[in-house]
Design an enzyme around this catalytic site. Structure first.
Site, mmCIF file in Angstrom:
data_model
loop_
_atom_site.group_PDB
_atom_site.id
_atom_site.type_symbol
_atom_site.label_atom_id
_atom_site.label_comp_id
_atom_site.label_asym_id
_atom_site.label_seq_id
_atom_site.Cartn_x
_atom_site.Cartn_y
_atom_site.Cartn_z
ATOM 1 N N THR A 1 2.999 -0.325 -5.276
ATOM 2 C CA THR A 1 1.972 0.681 -5.599
ATOM 3 C C THR A 1 0.575 0.109 -5.425
ATOM 4 O O THR A 1 -0.324 0.746 -4.891
ATOM 5 C CB THR A 1 2.117 1.134 -7.075
ATOM 6 O OG1 THR A 1 3.422 1.626 -7.267
ATOM 7 C CG2 THR A 1 1.099 2.191 -7.429
ATOM 8 N N GLU B 1 10.330 4.752 -5.196
ATOM 9 C CA GLU B 1 10.943 4.451 -3.889
ATOM 10 C C GLU B 1 12.421 4.068 -4.002
ATOM 11 O O GLU B 1 13.202 4.274 -3.076
ATOM 12 C CB GLU B 1 10.165 3.327 -3.184
ATOM 13 C CG GLU B 1 10.612 3.134 -1.744
ATOM 14 C CD GLU B 1 9.760 2.163 -0.956
ATOM 15 O OE1 GLU B 1 8.691 1.751 -1.446
ATOM 16 O OE2 GLU B 1 10.178 1.801 0.159
ATOM 17 N N GLY C 1 -3.857 5.134 1.080
ATOM 18 C CA GLY C 1 -4.141 6.534 1.400
ATOM 19 C C GLY C 1 -4.387 7.379 0.176
ATOM 20 O O GLY C 1 -5.466 7.915 -0.020
ATOM 21 N N HIS D 1 5.395 2.222 9.429
ATOM 22 C CA HIS D 1 4.016 2.707 9.486
ATOM 23 C C HIS D 1 3.456 2.342 10.854
ATOM 24 O O HIS D 1 3.621 1.210 11.301
ATOM 25 C CB HIS D 1 3.172 2.059 8.372
ATOM 26 C CG HIS D 1 1.894 2.796 8.138
ATOM 27 N ND1 HIS D 1 0.844 2.750 9.014
ATOM 28 C CD2 HIS D 1 1.510 3.622 7.140
ATOM 29 C CE1 HIS D 1 -0.144 3.514 8.555
ATOM 30 N NE2 HIS D 1 0.236 4.058 7.415
ATOM 31 N N HIS E 1 7.607 0.182 6.312
ATOM 32 C CA HIS E 1 6.659 0.629 5.290
ATOM 33 C C HIS E 1 7.354 1.254 4.082
ATOM 34 O O HIS E 1 6.962 1.000 2.945
ATOM 35 C CB HIS E 1 5.715 1.645 5.930
ATOM 36 C CG HIS E 1 4.623 2.135 5.036
ATOM 37 N ND1 HIS E 1 3.699 1.287 4.466
ATOM 38 C CD2 HIS E 1 4.296 3.390 4.628
ATOM 39 C CE1 HIS E 1 2.854 2.004 3.741
ATOM 40 N NE2 HIS E 1 3.198 3.271 3.805
ATOM 41 N N ALA F 1 -1.041 0.645 -2.172
ATOM 42 C CA ALA F 1 -1.178 1.993 -1.596
ATOM 43 C C ALA F 1 -2.651 2.275 -1.335
ATOM 44 O O ALA F 1 -3.492 2.124 -2.214
ATOM 45 C CB ALA F 1 -0.580 3.019 -2.548
ATOM 46 N N GLY G 1 5.771 -0.683 -10.841
ATOM 47 C CA GLY G 1 4.819 0.071 -10.020
ATOM 48 C C GLY G 1 4.445 1.351 -10.748
ATOM 49 O O GLY G 1 4.652 1.474 -11.974
ATOM 50 N N ARG H 1 9.219 10.750 5.299
ATOM 51 C CA ARG H 1 8.321 11.096 4.194
ATOM 52 C C ARG H 1 6.954 11.519 4.701
ATOM 53 O O ARG H 1 6.362 10.863 5.565
ATOM 54 C CB ARG H 1 8.157 9.870 3.285
ATOM 55 C CG ARG H 1 7.229 10.100 2.122
ATOM 56 C CD ARG H 1 7.140 8.830 1.303
ATOM 57 N NE ARG H 1 6.626 7.742 2.097
ATOM 58 C CZ ARG H 1 5.375 7.326 2.069
ATOM 59 N NH1 ARG H 1 4.498 7.895 1.278
ATOM 60 N NH2 ARG H 1 4.990 6.330 2.828
ATOM 61 N N SER I 1 4.705 9.890 -1.886
ATOM 62 C CA SER I 1 5.539 9.010 -2.716
ATOM 63 C C SER I 1 4.960 8.807 -4.115
ATOM 64 O O SER I 1 5.705 8.809 -5.104
ATOM 65 C CB SER I 1 5.741 7.655 -2.034
ATOM 66 O OG SER I 1 4.558 7.227 -1.446
#
Ligand code: SIN
Length: 537
Positions: free
Chosen positions: A56, A373, A61, A242, A349, A59, A27, A384, A389
């Site tokens: 990764t 992670e 956001g 999440h 999550h 991901a 990742g 978190r 992350s």
């Protein structure tokens, strides 16, 4: 008892491959550290699937860093500490917020293209952030863009050798130092891979739960193998659920990014009522654990398996432009993000805990590093902050490589052969076992826990212990054994922490107890569970 090694091999009989640095996992943490380490070392990067199969990649956001003039490291630090609910390490957070922007610049140098607005970085906001500080790429495909850029850079680099489809079974240690790993090739042959440093970047254990936003590969291999090797495993009771994963018949639990709420989406129960005002003043942008538990309460109250996320009041053009991946994904199931309310429910999550490291990413086993992670650097505490992350991986990745540059070569690597009594395998299909484990975790070690449910979960999980006395040969078997280790550790730590804090919510101890529990839980294969009080700054 979980054995030191998963397999019974004579190390001295294995073919040996030697490189300076061994990176396990592909990742952002693995790719980034491999690329940086390659400036001074030969690097072997081992991934059990391919460079494109990591958490990764999914991901959405983005990556949190102090970029805007209106933001400051102090604000970022404050938000991170509040989310972490008293369990963050002040020093680790300090490192994150001050070194984050430098890390972002390195990512850009490695080819990552973040979204721009009027020539400046486009910054968004997510839950519990006081400022807009989240960089993103192609709207909601940040992870994909990072993996694209970094894997292209890594593949083109002659100092980095990449092994796809290879499974790392165990770390090899000698006198408290890590000197390599036992690796299984796709055809089943085993090798001893030797290096002067090993970086674990193999991600978390999202597959512990039936409902997860994580891909199939997230089976906690790094945490489990580090535990077997004698590393300290910290705070694994803190599992982040999440709040909003797609919950629709036939669809996987696809992530509906928090950024959708950051751009104005509402949560509604199945009666169509907005409900977050009954739970938190920050409404839909309250900390994740609060939103996730609020959703579960609404689901229970309305006897439903989901609530809705609704962004239909925002401009359809904005929604399609900002969230192209989510928009397209929902459309595949006949759901239009611009005009439909989307059914969602919480899903596993992220793991806040992991292999304990110092501020240079080094574990208690010399020459063994953990990044991303899989690690517990102290940044995330009990919960978190969204999008911290990816930043953590690059900030601590830089530090790990600096530390490795100072290491001298291992002069000798004496190896003792491992020995264990194993009977031939009579294990029932591992796919079935994995499903059972996931159901146990959902039922007994979920978003809300109590002593009775956790003890029951532990009892059920322990029934699977004979796997460790079996002869294992297949990747699925190793993965199951690793998941079981992570499940046992998570449950044991959750049972011991008799309070509620961040993502760990005990119905029988609903309050945070700073006097008794401002501590980390630490698990060690030989010393069992101990606690470590947080030092005040
Ligand atoms: C999201 O996009 O909601 C996930 C971001 C994160 O977990 O940091």
């Amino acid at each position: 008892m979980i054995p030191r090694y998963l397999v019974d091999v004579q190390l001295s009989e294995l073919p040996v491959i030697e490189k300076d640095v061994i990176v396990i996992g592909a990742g952002i943490a693995g790719l980034f550290t491999a690329i940086r380490a390659s400036e001074h070392h030969s690097v072997l990067m081992i991934t059990k699937k391919s460079l494109l199969d990591s958490n990764t990649r999914y991901a959405q956001g983005g990556i949190a860093a102090v970029i805007s003039d209106e933001d400051s490291p102090d604000y970022h630090s404050q938000d991170t500490l509040v989310a972490g609910a008293g369990l963050c390490s002040d020093e680790a957070v300090d490192v994150l917020v001050h070194e984050g922007p430098k890390g972002v610049r390195s990512l850009i140098k490695m080819g990552t293209q973040f979204d721009l607005e009027n020539g400046e970085f486009a910054l968004t906001k997510e839950g519990a952030h006081s400022q807009r500080r989240i960089l993103h790429a192609n709207g909601d495909a940040t992870g994909f863009e990072i993996v694209r850029a970094l894997s292209e850079t890594a593949i083109a680099n002659p100092q980095i050798e990449v092994w796809d489809d290879h499974f790392v079974i165990d770390l090899v240690t000698q006198d408290g130092e890590c000197c390599g790993a036992i690796v299984q090739k796709p055809g089943g042959q085993r090798l001893f891979v030797k290096g002067k440093a090993v970086i674990l970047s193999s991600g978390g254990a999202g597959q512990l739960y039936r409902y997860t936003t994580n891909p199939e590969v997230a089976t906690g291999d790094g945490i489990a193998m580090a535990y077997r090797a004698g590393a300290y495993i910290q705070d694994v009771e803190f599992i982040q659920f999440h709040p909003t994963s797609l919950c629709y018949p036939g669809a996987p639990r696809f992530l509906i990014s928090e950024a959708v709420r950051g751009e104005g989406a509402y949560l509604r129960n199945i009666k169509g009522e907005r409900f977050m005002d009954r739970y938190h003043e920050q409404l839909e942008l309250a900390p994740r654990d609060v939103v996730a538990r609020a959703i579960v309460s609404e689901m229970e109250e309305t006897r439903s398996t989901f609530v809705y996320i609704d962004i239909t009041h925002e401009s359809p053009d904005m929604v399609k432009h900002r969230f192209p991946t989510i928009y397209e994904y929902c459309l595949k199931y006949g759901l239009d993000l611009t005009s439909d309310w989307i059914p969602v429910a919480p899903a596993m999550h992220y793991m806040m805990g992991g292999v304990k490291t110092d501020l240079n990413g080094e574990t208690n086993i010399k020459r063994l590093f953990a990044c991303g992670e899989v690690s517990s650097t102290g940044v995330h505490g009990a919960n978190r902050l969204a999008s911290n992350s990816l930043s953590e991986a690059i900030v601590f990745g830089r530090r790990i490589v600096k530390r490795i540059n100072e290491l001298t070569e291992l002069m000798t690597v004496p190896i003792s052969d491992n020995e264990a009594e194993r009977s031939s395998s009579s294990i029932q299909a591992v796919v079935e076992k994995r499903l059972k484990l996931q159901k146990i975790m959902v039922r007994y070690v979920g978003l809300r826990r109590d002593a009775k449910s956790l003890a029951k979960g532990l009892e059920e999980l322990k029934r699977q212990l004979p796997i460790y006395q079996s002869i294992l040969t297949e990747r699925e078997e190793y993965e199951f054994a690793n998941l079981l280790t992570c499940a046992l550790l998570t449950t044991e730590a959750a049972l011991s922490r008799e309070e509620s804090r961040g993502a760990h919510y005990r119905e029988d101890f609903p309050l945070r107890d700073d006097e008794k529990w401002r501590k980390h839980t630490i698990l060690h294969r030989l010393h069992g569970l101990t606690e470590e009080r947080i030092k005040d700054a």
